[in-house]
Scaffold this motif. Structure first.
Motif, PDB file in Angstrom:
ATOM      1  N   ILE A 101       0.844  -1.212   0.000  1.00 48.29           N
ATOM      2  CA  ILE A 101       0.000   0.000   0.000  1.00 48.29           C
ATOM      3  C   ILE A 101       0.876   1.258   0.000  1.00 48.29           C
ATOM      4  O   ILE A 101       0.650   2.209  -0.737  1.00 48.29           O
ATOM      5  N   SER A 102       1.934   1.254   0.871  1.00 52.99           N
ATOM      6  CA  SER A 102       2.766   2.461   1.005  1.00 52.99           C
ATOM      7  C   SER A 102       3.616   2.715  -0.234  1.00 52.99           C
ATOM      8  O   SER A 102       4.085   3.829  -0.445  1.00 52.99           O
ATOM      9  N   ASN A 103       3.795   1.682  -1.061  1.00 54.12           N
ATOM     10  CA  ASN A 103       4.547   1.870  -2.311  1.00 54.12           C
ATOM     11  C   ASN A 103       3.627   2.299  -3.455  1.00 54.12           C
ATOM     12  O   ASN A 103       4.063   2.903  -4.426  1.00 54.12           O
ATOM     13  N   THR A 104       2.331   1.957  -3.328  1.00 60.60           N
ATOM     14  CA  THR A 104       1.380   2.201  -4.427  1.00 60.60           C
ATOM     15  C   THR A 104       0.703   3.564  -4.313  1.00 60.60           C
ATOM     16  O   THR A 104       0.403   4.200  -5.315  1.00 60.60           O
ATOM     17  N   PHE A 105       0.462   3.996  -3.081  1.00 61.91           N
ATOM     18  CA  PHE A 105      -0.292   5.238  -2.880  1.00 61.91           C
ATOM     19  C   PHE A 105       0.559   6.268  -2.131  1.00 61.91           C
ATOM     20  O   PHE A 105       1.193   5.941  -1.124  1.00 61.91           O
ATOM     21  N   LYS A 106       0.576   7.503  -2.660  1.00 55.31           N
ATOM     22  CA  LYS A 106       1.433   8.562  -2.119  1.00 55.31           C
ATOM     23  C   LYS A 106       0.594   9.790  -1.731  1.00 55.31           C
ATOM     24  O   LYS A 106      -0.541   9.952  -2.194  1.00 55.31           O
ATOM     25  N   ASN A 107       1.228  10.656  -0.939  1.00 60.44           N
ATOM     26  CA  ASN A 107       0.596  11.940  -0.623  1.00 60.44           C
ATOM     27  C   ASN A 107       0.217  12.677  -1.894  1.00 60.44           C
ATOM     28  O   ASN A 107       0.992  12.691  -2.868  1.00 60.44           O
ATOM     29  N   GLY A 108      -0.978  13.247  -1.895  1.00 59.05           N
ATOM     30  CA  GLY A 108      -1.432  14.019  -3.062  1.00 59.05           C
ATOM     31  C   GLY A 108      -2.230  13.206  -4.065  1.00 59.05           C
ATOM     32  O   GLY A 108      -2.854  13.771  -4.979  1.00 59.05           O
ATOM     33  N   ASP A 109      -2.236  11.838  -3.900  1.00 53.05           N
ATOM     34  CA  ASP A 109      -3.046  10.999  -4.810  1.00 53.05           C
ATOM     35  C   ASP A 109      -4.531  11.150  -4.463  1.00 53.05           C
ATOM     36  O   ASP A 109      -4.900  11.182  -3.276  1.00 53.05           O
ATOM     37  N   THR A 110      -5.374  11.210  -5.509  1.00 47.95           N
ATOM     38  CA  THR A 110      -6.829  11.168  -5.282  1.00 47.95           C
ATOM     39  C   THR A 110      -7.269   9.720  -5.441  1.00 47.95           C
ATOM     40  O   THR A 110      -6.922   9.063  -6.443  1.00 47.95           O
ATOM     41  N   VAL A 111      -7.993   9.209  -4.458  1.00 52.24           N
ATOM     42  CA  VAL A 111      -8.364   7.786  -4.458  1.00 52.24           C
ATOM     43  C   VAL A 111      -9.861   7.598  -4.241  1.00 52.24           C
ATOM     44  O   VAL A 111     -10.550   8.482  -3.729  1.00 52.24           O
ATOM     45  N   LEU A 112     -10.312   6.403  -4.639  1.00 50.73           N
ATOM     46  CA  LEU A 112     -11.667   5.943  -4.313  1.00 50.73           C
ATOM     47  C   LEU A 112     -11.515   4.854  -3.259  1.00 50.73           C
ATOM     48  O   LEU A 112     -10.678   3.958  -3.401  1.00 50.73           O
ATOM     49  N   VAL A 113     -12.318   4.939  -2.219  1.00 53.89           N
ATOM     50  CA  VAL A 113     -12.225   3.973  -1.117  1.00 53.89           C
ATOM     51  C   VAL A 113     -13.611   3.373  -0.879  1.00 53.89           C
ATOM     52  O   VAL A 113     -14.599   4.101  -0.803  1.00 53.89           O
TER      53      VAL A 113
END
Length: 686
Positions: A101-113
């Motif tokens: 998760i920490s490698n795939t998603f970074k600060n500033g990314d817009t995500v759907l949860v």
């Protein structure tokens, strides 16, 4: 890839390993996979703002990542926390052992949860959630997601992925088999559209269209198969019995008068027997309505015409009870009644087999032992199966095959709403015994939670025993095996003797006991040598002890309503007031509902209707053992309107083309044969 019968392992992208897992789910062919429908759906379309989230909600949010941290709280565990926000507030996403998760998603990314919300005060968390980057075609968020019935280590994601890859294959064509005029008449979508949209609906409207087509088709095929079976059977020439005057003498010798309902059912049976067509009749009546007497008189009529009769019961206890009842009633009329059950010695069995073959036995009563290959009748005229829902269509057919088109009568004490009976037993005419003989006592039923168990045992049981009455205590239902159920029964007896009834006479009855032991225990109970009988569900049907006035059922929530009603029917058989105590442990709303139904009514028809509504017909009857096609999506209660339309259409089709031989019906006929599988031979479809 149009061959839907293709072995699943040879379908592109599957192979032996995945095929092995799919086989465990009952998926062996491409068609099995396409018809492995979701059991429910999650609507992930409804995007919510963080401020709108409520505790325990399942929700989708669109948010911005503002922080990602990873820690190792203990050896072998990785904890990843993702802080997100939208214009209305903040939330935290928690992931265990998903370090990627920490490698795939970074600060500033817009995500759907998407996930379940845990809200305490102003803190909002998502645990075990699904997260993906915002895109024009999200994989799992903002969709209607199918949830499949799963076991054997197959995940929902896996099955979605497998079905998706199959549906995306351009070579796949799902050929239409419903005639064009039916599709036009009922404005149905194609089967190709229905299959694709039942697995992966693009929106609610496409899902509704697909659902309607599949429900209509399931009902239509079920009805066509049953109508064809019925017409096929009733065309067969059978035995033409005469109404024998001596039957009236047997009726007059009974120690009671038949009720109007019993007389009506008997007259319908006698009329069928007088016809040259094979009788196929279902007699259904509530617990204690007197079906056995009607069966006995039908068998007597058969014997008076020079033929043999057979009566098959699901348990040895019930078979033995029928044997005693028939022997006592028919003794003075020169009829030889014999018993054939698995527990007989080899020598005893051989003697029975020899005598029945030589026509020295008039009526043979037994369990599944009756359908063994060794059993040969000299002149079989009437076949009766008791508690029909315990036997499959094939077993009924196997017994009938031992004669030359004998008449067939099936009995059940599981009251079935008439519409449903017509569907499930479409090959049978129906007689209903809807009246209890005089003297049957209404049973007061009280449901109590487990914490009141002591009071039930210390007060009620002792009170009844002091009055000279007897008590049944039924063990909790254990589904794993008869051995485990027997062990649970032994443990319950030990507990009851030690904690409550050290001074009372307590007996035990379970399915793993030898027939001689069961008989001995039942005899002791009938003779009042026991105060309390602890039993598994082997006493569900047929056991008759008029002095037993109290039935206690442990963990009542584990039983179906119809089964609770059957068990309750073991009391209220004598002149004394009778009671049934249901002890339950569950606190669920469904449990509360079911216990209330049992307290409110003694009417088996109302109870079975509620049971069917709550559990669904598949679980209630086990449609597979009927040889009927499984209703995967259609629900007899929820979709009654569609059922009636499909039933009407099936009647029209059969009226025009009895064996579906017209060109436009040929593909539909193949589908009926395919869905009915094991009974296709018996349905006279070919």
């Amino acid at each position: 890839m149009s061959d839907l019968k293709k072995d699943i392992q040879f379908v592109k992208g599957i192979g032996p390993k995945k095929a092995y897992k799919l086989n465990k789910l009952g998926i062996f062919t491409l068609k099995d996979l396409l018809y492995y429908f979701p059991r429910q759906y999650e609507d992930r379309n409804n995007l919510k703002k963080i401020v709108e989230l409520k505790n325990e909600d399942k929700a989708t949010i669109k948010a911005l990542i503002v922080g990602v941290t990873t820690s190792n709280p203990r050896k072998g565990m990785t904890l990843t926390k993702v802080d997100v926000k939208d214009e209305t507030g903040y939330a935290k996403l928690v992931f265990f052992n998903q370090p990627y998760i920490s490698n795939t998603f970074k600060n500033g990314d817009t995500v759907l949860v998407f996930g379940k919300v845990k809200k305490e005060f102003k803190n909002i968390e998502f645990r075990s959630c699904e997260i993906e980057h915002l895109s024009n075609s999200p994989k799992n968020a903002c969709k209607i997601m199918p949830i499949y019935p799963l076991t054997f280590g197959v995940t929902n994601k896996e099955i979605i992925s497998i079905i998706k890859s199959v549906l995306l294959n351009k070579e796949l064509t799902i050929k239409e088999y419903l005639p064009k005029d039916i599709i036009d008449k009922y404005k149905l979508c194609s089967i190709d559209y229905a299959i694709r949209n039942i697995h992966s609906p693009s929106n609610k409207e496409s899902f509704k269209i697909a659902l309607y087509r599949i429900i209509f088709e399931e009902f239509l095929i079920l009805q066509l198969g049953l109508f064809m079976f019925k017409n096929g059977v009733t065309e067969v020439e059978g035995i033409k019995f005469e109404e024998n005057e001596k039957l009236k003498d047997i009726i007059n010798s009974l120690p009671f008068k038949l009720t109007k309902a019993q007389n009506r059912a008997l007259n319908e049976i006698i009329e069928d027997m007088k016809s040259s067509k094979v009788m196929n009749r279902l007699v259904q009546g509530d617990v204690g309505s007197g079906k056995t007497v009607v069966a006995l008189l039908s068998l007597a009529n058969c014997v008076l015409n020079g033929y043999q009769g057979a009566l098959m019961a699901p348990t040895e206890i019930l078979a033995e009870q029928h044997y005693i009842s028939l022997t006592e009633t028919l003794r003075g009329f020169g009829m030889n009644v014999e018993l054939l059950v698995g527990s007989l010695t080899k020598k005893q069995k051989e003697r029975v087999l020899e005598r029945v073959k030589n026509k020295e036995i008039d009526i043979l009563i037994g369990t599944h032992a009756l359908i063994e290959d060794k059993v040969e009748f000299g002149r079989l005229g009437l076949v009766i199966t008791d508690e029909q829902h315990r036997f499959g269509v094939r077993q009924r057919g196997k017994l009938s095959d031992k004669g030359n088109n004998p008449d067939v009568l099936v009995m059940t004490a599981t009251p079935i709403p008439r519409t449903l009976a017509l569907i499930l037993y479409g090959d049978l005419d129906i007689s209903i015994i809807d009246e209890l003989p005089p003297g049957r006592q209404p049973i007061d039923t009280i449901a109590v939670s487990k914490d009141k168990r002591d009071r039930a045992y210390n007060n009620l049981v002792r009170s009844e025993v002091e009055k000279g009455r007897q008590v049944y205590i039924v063990c909790p239902l254990v589904e794993e095996s008869e051995s485990i159920e027997a062990k649970a029964a032994v443990e319950l007896v030990d507990e009851l003797k030690q904690e409550y009834f050290s001074d009372l006479r307590v007996g035990l009855l379970h399915g793993k006991m030898k027939a001689s032991e069961k008989e001995s225990i039942m005899k002791s109970f009938k003779n009042k040598d026991l105060d309390i009988l602890v039993s598994t569900t082997v006493i569900e049907v047929g056991v008759n002890v008029p002095n037993a006035t109290l039935m206690i059922i442990e963990n009542a929530e584990r039983f179906g309503l119809a089964q609770l009603h059957q068990l309750r029917g073991r009391v209220g058989r004598g002149k004394h007031k009778s009671y049934c105590i249901l002890i339950y442990a569950s606190k669920s709303e469904v449990c509360r509902q079911r216990m209330s139904i049992m307290e409110e009514t003694n009417d088996g028809f109302k109870i079975s209707e509620k049971d069917l509504e709550i559990r669904g017909p598949g679980e209630f009857f086990g449609t597979r053992q009927h040889g009927l096609p499984e209703l995967r999506i259609a629900n007899i209660f929820k979709h009654m309107k569609i059922l009636k339309i499909a039933q009407q259409e099936a009647r029209y089709i059969i009226g025009e083309d009895l064996k579906l031989q017209k060109f436009e019906n040929k593909l539909l006929k193949n589908e009926v044969i395919d869905k009915f599988e094991h009974v296709a031979r018996e349905i006279s479809l070919n």
